[in-house]
Scaffold this motif. Sequence first.
Motif, PDB file in Angstrom:
ATOM      1  N   GLU A  42       0.838  -1.196   0.000  1.00  0.00           N
ATOM      2  CA  GLU A  42       0.000   0.000   0.000  1.00  0.00           C
ATOM      3  C   GLU A  42       0.872   1.245   0.000  1.00  0.00           C
ATOM      4  O   GLU A  42       1.912   1.269   0.644  1.00  0.00           O
ATOM      5  CB  GLU A  42      -0.884   0.017   1.246  1.00  0.00           C
ATOM      6  CG  GLU A  42      -2.197  -0.706   1.002  1.00  0.00           C
ATOM      7  CD  GLU A  42      -3.025  -0.800   2.260  1.00  0.00           C
ATOM      8  OE1 GLU A  42      -3.295   0.270   2.857  1.00  0.00           O
ATOM      9  OE2 GLU A  42      -3.376  -1.929   2.626  1.00  0.00           O
ATOM     10  N   LEU A  43       0.394   2.254  -0.683  1.00  0.00           N
ATOM     11  CA  LEU A  43       1.091   3.542  -0.693  1.00  0.00           C
ATOM     12  C   LEU A  43       0.627   4.340   0.529  1.00  0.00           C
ATOM     13  O   LEU A  43      -0.571   4.423   0.802  1.00  0.00           O
ATOM     14  CB  LEU A  43       0.768   4.302  -1.978  1.00  0.00           C
ATOM     15  CG  LEU A  43       1.481   5.642  -2.143  1.00  0.00           C
ATOM     16  CD1 LEU A  43       2.974   5.439  -2.368  1.00  0.00           C
ATOM     17  CD2 LEU A  43       0.892   6.429  -3.310  1.00  0.00           C
ATOM     18  N   ILE A  65      10.807   3.855  -0.185  1.00  0.00           N
ATOM     19  CA  ILE A  65      10.500   5.175  -0.730  1.00  0.00           C
ATOM     20  C   ILE A  65       9.692   5.004  -2.021  1.00  0.00           C
ATOM     21  O   ILE A  65       9.918   4.062  -2.787  1.00  0.00           O
ATOM     22  CB  ILE A  65      11.799   5.979  -0.981  1.00  0.00           C
ATOM     23  CG1 ILE A  65      11.495   7.443  -1.242  1.00  0.00           C
ATOM     24  CG2 ILE A  65      12.624   5.400  -2.132  1.00  0.00           C
ATOM     25  CD1 ILE A  65      11.038   8.195  -0.024  1.00  0.00           C
ATOM     26  N   SER A  66       8.747   5.906  -2.237  1.00  0.00           N
ATOM     27  CA  SER A  66       7.987   5.881  -3.480  1.00  0.00           C
ATOM     28  C   SER A  66       8.173   7.207  -4.196  1.00  0.00           C
ATOM     29  O   SER A  66       7.662   8.244  -3.747  1.00  0.00           O
ATOM     30  CB  SER A  66       6.506   5.632  -3.192  1.00  0.00           C
ATOM     31  OG  SER A  66       5.796   5.535  -4.400  1.00  0.00           O
ATOM     32  N   ALA A  76      19.325   4.884  -2.389  1.00  0.00           N
ATOM     33  CA  ALA A  76      18.894   6.156  -1.809  1.00  0.00           C
ATOM     34  C   ALA A  76      18.639   6.030  -0.303  1.00  0.00           C
ATOM     35  O   ALA A  76      18.114   6.953   0.319  1.00  0.00           O
ATOM     36  CB  ALA A  76      17.622   6.632  -2.515  1.00  0.00           C
ATOM     37  N   GLY A  77      18.992   4.901   0.284  1.00  0.00           N
ATOM     38  CA  GLY A  77      18.678   4.675   1.706  1.00  0.00           C
ATOM     39  C   GLY A  77      17.176   4.570   1.894  1.00  0.00           C
ATOM     40  O   GLY A  77      16.629   4.912   2.944  1.00  0.00           O
ATOM     41  N   GLY A  78      16.504   4.076   0.864  1.00  0.00           N
ATOM     42  CA  GLY A  78      15.045   4.098   0.849  1.00  0.00           C
ATOM     43  C   GLY A  78      14.354   2.770   1.086  1.00  0.00           C
ATOM     44  O   GLY A  78      13.176   2.640   0.736  1.00  0.00           O
ATOM     45  N   VAL A  79      15.060   1.801   1.659  1.00  0.00           N
ATOM     46  CA  VAL A  79      14.407   0.505   1.939  1.00  0.00           C
ATOM     47  C   VAL A  79      14.676   0.107   3.387  1.00  0.00           C
ATOM     48  O   VAL A  79      15.829   0.102   3.826  1.00  0.00           O
ATOM     49  CB  VAL A  79      14.940  -0.612   1.002  1.00  0.00           C
ATOM     50  CG1 VAL A  79      14.285  -1.960   1.327  1.00  0.00           C
ATOM     51  CG2 VAL A  79      14.709  -0.249  -0.468  1.00  0.00           C
ATOM     52  N   VAL A 112       5.732   6.589   0.989  1.00  0.00           N
ATOM     53  CA  VAL A 112       6.426   5.301   1.048  1.00  0.00           C
ATOM     54  C   VAL A 112       5.423   4.195   0.721  1.00  0.00           C
ATOM     55  O   VAL A 112       4.218   4.402   0.826  1.00  0.00           O
ATOM     56  CB  VAL A 112       7.028   5.032   2.459  1.00  0.00           C
ATOM     57  CG1 VAL A 112       8.039   6.110   2.838  1.00  0.00           C
ATOM     58  CG2 VAL A 112       5.916   4.915   3.508  1.00  0.00           C
ATOM     59  N   THR A 113       5.939   3.049   0.334  1.00  0.00           N
ATOM     60  CA  THR A 113       5.058   1.892   0.291  1.00  0.00           C
ATOM     61  C   THR A 113       5.303   1.078   1.558  1.00  0.00           C
ATOM     62  O   THR A 113       6.412   1.011   2.063  1.00  0.00           O
ATOM     63  CB  THR A 113       5.294   0.982  -0.936  1.00  0.00           C
ATOM     64  OG1 THR A 113       6.643   0.514  -0.911  1.00  0.00           O
ATOM     65  CG2 THR A 113       5.007   1.714  -2.225  1.00  0.00           C
ATOM     66  N   ILE A 114       4.213   0.486   2.040  1.00  0.00           N
ATOM     67  CA  ILE A 114       4.304  -0.466   3.155  1.00  0.00           C
ATOM     68  C   ILE A 114       3.916  -1.810   2.565  1.00  0.00           C
ATOM     69  O   ILE A 114       2.909  -1.925   1.863  1.00  0.00           O
ATOM     70  CB  ILE A 114       3.313  -0.089   4.284  1.00  0.00           C
ATOM     71  CG1 ILE A 114       3.633   1.302   4.846  1.00  0.00           C
ATOM     72  CG2 ILE A 114       3.317  -1.140   5.383  1.00  0.00           C
ATOM     73  CD1 ILE A 114       4.949   1.397   5.581  1.00  0.00           C
ATOM     74  N   GLN A 115       4.753  -2.783   2.787  1.00  0.00           N
ATOM     75  CA  GLN A 115       4.445  -4.095   2.221  1.00  0.00           C
ATOM     76  C   GLN A 115       4.765  -5.225   3.181  1.00  0.00           C
ATOM     77  O   GLN A 115       5.455  -5.036   4.164  1.00  0.00           O
ATOM     78  CB  GLN A 115       5.167  -4.277   0.893  1.00  0.00           C
ATOM     79  CG  GLN A 115       6.637  -3.948   0.926  1.00  0.00           C
ATOM     80  CD  GLN A 115       7.213  -3.873  -0.488  1.00  0.00           C
ATOM     81  OE1 GLN A 115       7.712  -4.858  -1.003  1.00  0.00           O
ATOM     82  NE2 GLN A 115       7.129  -2.711  -1.100  1.00  0.00           N
ATOM     83  N   GLU A 116       4.213  -6.373   2.857  1.00  0.00           N
ATOM     84  CA  GLU A 116       4.484  -7.576   3.651  1.00  0.00           C
ATOM     85  C   GLU A 116       5.969  -7.849   3.669  1.00  0.00           C
ATOM     86  O   GLU A 116       6.624  -7.734   2.634  1.00  0.00           O
ATOM     87  CB  GLU A 116       3.923  -8.800   2.931  1.00  0.00           C
ATOM     88  CG  GLU A 116       2.487  -9.047   2.967  1.00  0.00           C
ATOM     89  CD  GLU A 116       2.205 -10.224   2.020  1.00  0.00           C
ATOM     90  OE1 GLU A 116       2.505 -11.378   2.391  1.00  0.00           O
ATOM     91  OE2 GLU A 116       1.688  -9.967   0.920  1.00  0.00           O
TER      92      GLU A 116
END
Length: 239
Positions: A42-43, A65-66, A76-79, A112-116
């Motif tokens: 989900e975003l 990051i999205s 990008a330090g985005g995970v 951001v995205t949130i995911q399993e």
Amino acid sequence: MAAHKKVAEILSSIRENGRRELLEHESKKVLAAWEIPTTRVELARDAAEAVKAARELKYPVVMKISSPNIIHKSDAGGVKVGLSSEMEVRQAFKEVVDNARAYRPKAKILGVTIQEYVPHAREVIVGALQDPTFGATVMFGLGGVWVEALKDVSFRLAPLTADDAREMISEIKGYPILGGIRGEPAADIDAIVDVLQKVGQLAYEFPEISEMDINPLFVFDKGKGAIAVDARIILEEES
Ligand code: ADP
Ligand code: MG
């Protein structure tokens, strides 16, 4: 047919937005419509939405990051993998967005995205492209250095039979990693075959998909399946 219609709808809504590149959560929507296993995602536009999404998806979760301007999210330090509380999600939101701003100050950040969170597994790459002469083509390789440094990949024209897909998998040099070495169990090759065939069929039915990749596809031990944890789809330029 129903799947074709769903994918066509997603792609045309991207076009209506004046875009050619699908974000990760949009690419995963296409995979899900095409029955390629992928994470729920989900975003979330702010920290509160991120917390709400994490609660719905159940902890632990992954945050990424999205941004249409950030392709390699980890660079990008985005995970952030394996967040397990509301406090961690709030903290991670701030860090991920700050990191992205520092990495690319002009980037448009959607949130951001949130995911399993998917438990660790062997990582492979499945891709597709439109060859100017031969049309829809599928690519397969192991993740990381195998692809980048060793160029250990295989290609086939779509659509693929199950035998084509099996050949693609077994002809790469790194195959022993999947077949099982030193008493390690074999990976779920049938699950990779299924994803290769489905990706091939998708690129074949939608020539407007000029490029796509699932990088990585997590592959579990034999009988346990595979799941796309990252995906990217690019549409052809409108003529
Ligand atoms: P990048 O844009 O840098 O390619 P990815 O989405 O591929 O970002 O995430 C980087 C790495 O984080 C992946 O290669 C994988 O090892 C891990 N990862 C990503 N998503 C998940 C997930 N949902 N569950 C577990 N690990 C994940
Ligand atoms: Mg990736």
